[in-house]
Motif scaffolding. Structure first.
Motif: not given
Lengths: 229, 465
Positions: A143-144, A178, A225-226, A96, A137, A218, A222, A154, A148, A140-141, A181
Motif C-alpha cells: 500500500l505504501d 487494507r 528509501e526505507r 522492506p 506487513r 517508485q 521507495w 514528487q 502515490s 502495508g508495504f 493489513a
C-alpha cells in the motif's frame, strides 16, 4: 519422494527449508509436523540451489537473509528453470527492501518468522496451490509503495512503464490489502466485501503480479528509501 | 449584524454521501440527519424523509433566507425542535432547562432589537424585512450552541472555525483591522458631515439618536453586563469541568491501568516493581514537567513513530504481541496525538480484556484523514454490557475522538473478536508532506512474536473497556 513435481493435489505438500539457523529449521520442522512432508534442508545459497534442483519440492520455505546473500538469489536462480517450485519467503527482519526484492525475484508470498504453526501450514498449502500469501506487513508495504498515483510522483520522473496498469492498484485491490493489513483472513475479507474467497485470492494474486512485474520507478526508490530511514 | 456563518442554512453543499436512510423515509417522523449534515442536518433530514435531492433543499433554504430571512428563522427553529436521528430529545427541550442560556438568548435578542430600532431611526430600511427572523435565529442559535450534544458542537465548531480564526489572529492583525475600520468610519462620517451644507439641521437628529442610545444603555446596560458576566463565569466553570474529564481520562489511561496490571501480576514482584517504577516516572513527568501520560511530547514527532511507541510500550507491559502496520506518515498535531492516545487505549483494552495473543494495529495516513484500526480475535464483548464506571471506551476513546471532531466505531462479536476503527481529519491537508517519504510500514523490528498472517486462527476472547 522422487523429484517429479506431484502438485499439492490432495496430498501433503513437499517442502524444502532454507535457513541458516539449524535451530530454526528443526523448530519449523516440528511445528509443521505431519501436515507437510519436509524433503530437504539447506543452510546457504549454494546448497539450497543444488538441493532444490535435485529434490524439486512443491514449496520452498526461504529465509530472506542467508550468509552468502539474500534469499532472492536462490529465487532468481531457480524461478525460471523450475516454474513448478513455489517460494514462500520467511523473515525476522522485515526490512522492506529485502522483502520487496525477494518478492520481485519471484516468491509467491511473505510471512514473518513469528507466524504460528497452523498459520504456516495454511500459508504453505496456499502457496502450493498457486495462490499468493500476504502478511499484514507485506500488505502495508505494498500500500505504501503504491501510494502515490503515477504522474503525481514528487520529483521522480515518470516510470518508463510498458503497461501503466501495472503501476497502480485498483480500488478493490487496495481495499483487500487494507483488510489484510487490518488482520482479516481471506474468509473475513470475502464476507466484509461481499465477494467470494476465490475472488479475494485472485485480487491478491494480481497484486503480487503487479508487484513483480511493475517497472514502477517508485517501487525501487521507495524500498531504497526505507533502508535509509 | 449577521450571526456567525454557521447559523445560516447550509449553503455550501458539504461532502455528502448517499442520502441517509436509503431512500424516502416512509413513515418515520422527520428527524435531523447526522450523516451528511452541513449545519443542523435539517436539509439532509428532509431529503431523507421526502426523497428530494438534498442540494435542492439547501438551495431553497438559502434563497428563502436571502429573500426574507424566514428561511433562516425556520431553519433555526427546526434545529431547535426536531430531534436528531440518534437522540431521543430535542435541543429545544434541553434548552428549556438551561435558564442561563435563556437569559443569554434574551440578551442577544434585545441587543439586536435595539440595534434594529437604531437602524430604523436612522432611516436605513433595508433590514426591516429581516428583523424578526434575525432576532429569532440569533436567539435560537445561542440556545443551540449551548445545548447541542458534543458531537454536534464539534461539527459547529468546525463550521465556525474561519470566524474563530479571525478572532484568534493575534493582537497585531486585530489592532490593524480595528484601526482600518475606525479610520474608514471616521473619514466617512467627516465626509458626510462636510457634504451637508446646513450642519445644524443634521445635528438635531444625531443628538436624538445619541440620547436614545444613552437611554437604552442606562436602562438595559447593567442587565446586559450581568448576563454577560454570568455567562463568562459559567464558561469558565465548563472549561474546568472539561479539564476534569480530560484529567480523568488521563488518570484512567495511566494510573488506573497500571493498578489493574499490578493486581494481575501480583505473583511476580519483579514485574510489579517495574510497573510501579514506570508509572511513578510517568506521573512525575506529568505533574512536574507537564508531559501528559501517554502523550508523545518530545518523544516522537511523527505519526508512525507514535504508533511504534504504542507497539513497544504495550508489548512491554502486557503479554500480547502488537502487529503494527503503518502506511504513510505525517507530523503529529494535537488532533493526531488525541488519535494516538485513543489508539493506545484501544490497544490496551485488547491486551487486557480480549485474551488474544496478537492485536493488529493498522494505521493509514491519507491526504485528508488518518485512520487507525485496532483488531483482535479475542472474546469480543457487548458494548451495552460494559459497566458505567469503566471509562476506557466511552471516555478515553469515543469522547476523546469526538472532542477533536474525529470518530470512533467499535465492532465486536462475542467469541470472534473486536475491531475499533478510529478516524481523524487532518488539519492542513494542503501541506501534506509526501506520505511515503518517511516511515513506511513500520518496518522496524517486528515485535517479538507476532504471528502475522491472514489465516483463520483459533477464536479467542477479546476486550471490553
Amino acid at each position: 519422494m522422487t523429484g517429479q513435481g506431484a502438485k499439492a493435489g490432495g496430498s501433503r505438500p513437499r517442502v524444502f527449508i532454507v535457513d541458516d539457523h539449524g535451530l530454526f529449521r528443526s523448530g519449523v520442522r516440528s511445528e509443521l509436523g505431519d501436515h507437510v512432508e519436509v524433503i530437504g534442508e539447506a543452510d546457504d545459497v549454494g546448497p539450497a540451489i543444488d538441493g532444490i534442483a535435485k529434490s524439486l519440492p512443491d514449496v520452498v520455505l526461504l529465509d530472506v537473509h542467508l550468509p552468502a546473500g539474500g534469499g532472492q538469489l536462490v529465487v532468481s536462480e531457480l524461478a525460471h528453470a523450475l516454474p513448478q517450485v513455489r517460494f514462500l519467503a520467511l523473515s525476522a527482519s522485515d526490512a522492506p527492501e529485502d522483502v520487496i526484492a525477494v518478492i520481485r525475484a519471484g516468491a509467491r508470498g511473505y510471512v514473518t518468522k513469528t507466524i504460528s504453526g497452523a498459520e504456516l501450514v495454511d500459508a504453505i498449502a496456499r502457496v502450493a496451490a498457486g495462490d499468493a500469501v500476504f502478511s499484514p506487513r507485506l500488505a502495508g508495504f505494498v500500500l505504501d509503495a503504491f501510494a502515490s498515483q503515477p504522474g503525481g510522483t514528487q520529483g521522480a520522473q515518470p516510470a518508463p512503464s510498458f503497461d501503466p496498469e501495472l503501476d497502480q492498484l485498483t480500488p478493490r485491490e487496495r481495499e483487500v490489502l487494507r483488510l489484510i493489513a487490518r488482520g482479516y483472513t481471506y474468509k473475513e475479507i470475502a464476507r466484509e466485501l461481499f465477494i467470494s474467497a476465490k475472488t479475494v485470492e485472485s485480487h491478491v494474486s494480481s497484486v503480487l503480479r503487479k508487484l513483480q512485474l511493475s517497472t514502477r520507478h517508485q517501487l525501487t526508490r521507495w524500498a531504497a528509501e526505507r533502508r535509509l530511514a | 449584524m449577521h450571526e456567525p456563518t454557521w447559523s445560516g442554512p447550509p449553503g455550501r453543499s458539504g461532502p455528502q454521501g448517499p442520502l441517509i436512510g436509503g431512500g424516502a423515509g416512509g413513515d418515520a417522523p422527520l428527524r435531523r440527519a447526522t450523516d451528511g449534515r452541513v449545519a443542523g442536518g435539517i436539509a439532509a433530514g428532509i431529503a431523507a424523509k421526502t426523497g428530494f435531492n438534498v442540494t435542492m433543499i439547501r438551495v431553497i433554504f438559502c434563497v428563502a433566507a436571502l429573500i426574507s430571512g424566514i428561511g433562516l428563522a425556520s431553519y433555526v427553529i427546526g434545529w431547535l425542535f426536531l430531534p436528531a436521528v440518534d437522540q431521543p430529545t430535542t435541543i429545544g427541550s434541553r434548552a428549556l432547562a438551561d435558564r442561563r442560556g435563556l437569559a443569554v438568548a434574551a440578551m442577544t435578542a434585545s441587543m439586536i432589537i435595539v440595534a434594529l430600532v437604531i437602524v430604523s431611526i436612522l432611516g436605513v430600511g433595508i433590514l426591516s424585512s429581516f428583523s424578526w427572523p434575525l432576532v429569532i435565529a440569533a436567539a435560537g442559535m445561542v440556545l443551540i450552541w449551548r445545548n447541542a450534544d458534543p458531537g454536534e458542537q464539534g461539527a459547529m465548531r468546525a463550521l465556525a472555525q474561519p470566524l474563530l480564526d479571525v478572532g484568534d489572529a493575534g493582537p497585531r492583525p486585530r489592532l490593524r483591522l480595528r484601526i482600518i475600520v475606525a479610520s474608514v468610519m471616521l473619514i466617512g462620517g467627516a465626509a458626510t458631515l462636510a457634504s451637508v451644507h446646513n450642519v445644524r439641521q443634521l445635528l438635531a437628529p444625531l443628538i436624538g439618536v445619541v440620547l436614545v442610545i444613552g437611554a437604552i444603555a442606562v436602562l438595559l446596560g447593567p442587565w446586559w453586563l450581568r448576563v454577560a458576566r454570568a455567562a463568562m463565569v459559567e464558561r469558565q466553570a465548563r472549561v474546568r469541568a472539561e479539564e476534569r474529564t480530560e484529567i480523568a481520562a488521563r488518570v484512567h489511561d495511566s494510573v488506573l491501568q497500571t493498578l489493574a496490571l499490578i493486581q494481575r501480576r501480583a505473583d511476580s514482584p519483579q514485574q510489579v516493581i517495574q510497573l510501579a517504577r514506570a508509572q511513578e516516572r510517568e506521573l512525575r513527568s506529568w505533574l512536574f514537567d507537564g508531559r501528559a501520560p501517554g502523550s508523545m511530547d518530545g518523544l516522537v514527532t511523527t505519526f508512525a513513530g507514535g504508533v511504534k511507541l504504542i507497539q513497544q510500550d504495550i508489548e512491554a507491559q502486557h503479554e500480547i504481541a502488537v502487529e503494527a502496520v503503518t502506511v504513510g506518515d505525517c507530523e503529529i498535531d494535537e488532533d493526531l496525538s488525541a488519535l494516538l492516545a485513543a489508539a493506545r487505549e484501544a490497544t490496551v483494552n485488547a491486551a487486557k480484556w480480549s485474551g488474544a495473543t496478537v492485536v493488529s494495529l493498522f494505521s493509514e495516513v491519507e491526504p485528508t484523514e488518518v485512520s487507525v484500526f485496532i483488531r483482535d480475535r479475542g472474546c469480543g464483548f457487548d458494548p451495552e454490557q460494559v459497566p458505567d464506571d469503566r471509562k476506557g471506551l466511552t471516555e478515553s476513546i469515543k469522547a476523546r475522538m469526538a472532542r477533536r471532531g474525529g470518530s470512533a466505531t467499535v465492532k465486536s462479536v462475542l467469541g470472534e473478536g473486536t475491531e475499533v476503527a478510529l478516524t481523524m481529519h487532518r488539519a492542513q491537508p494542503a501541506e501534506d508532506k509526501p506520505t511515503r517519504d518517511q516511515a513506511g510500514p513500520a518496518e522496524d523490528q517486528p515485535s517479538q512474536d507476532q504471528p502475522s498472517q491472514d489465516q483463520p486462527s483459533p477464536a479467542e476472547p477479546s476486550q471490553a473497556s
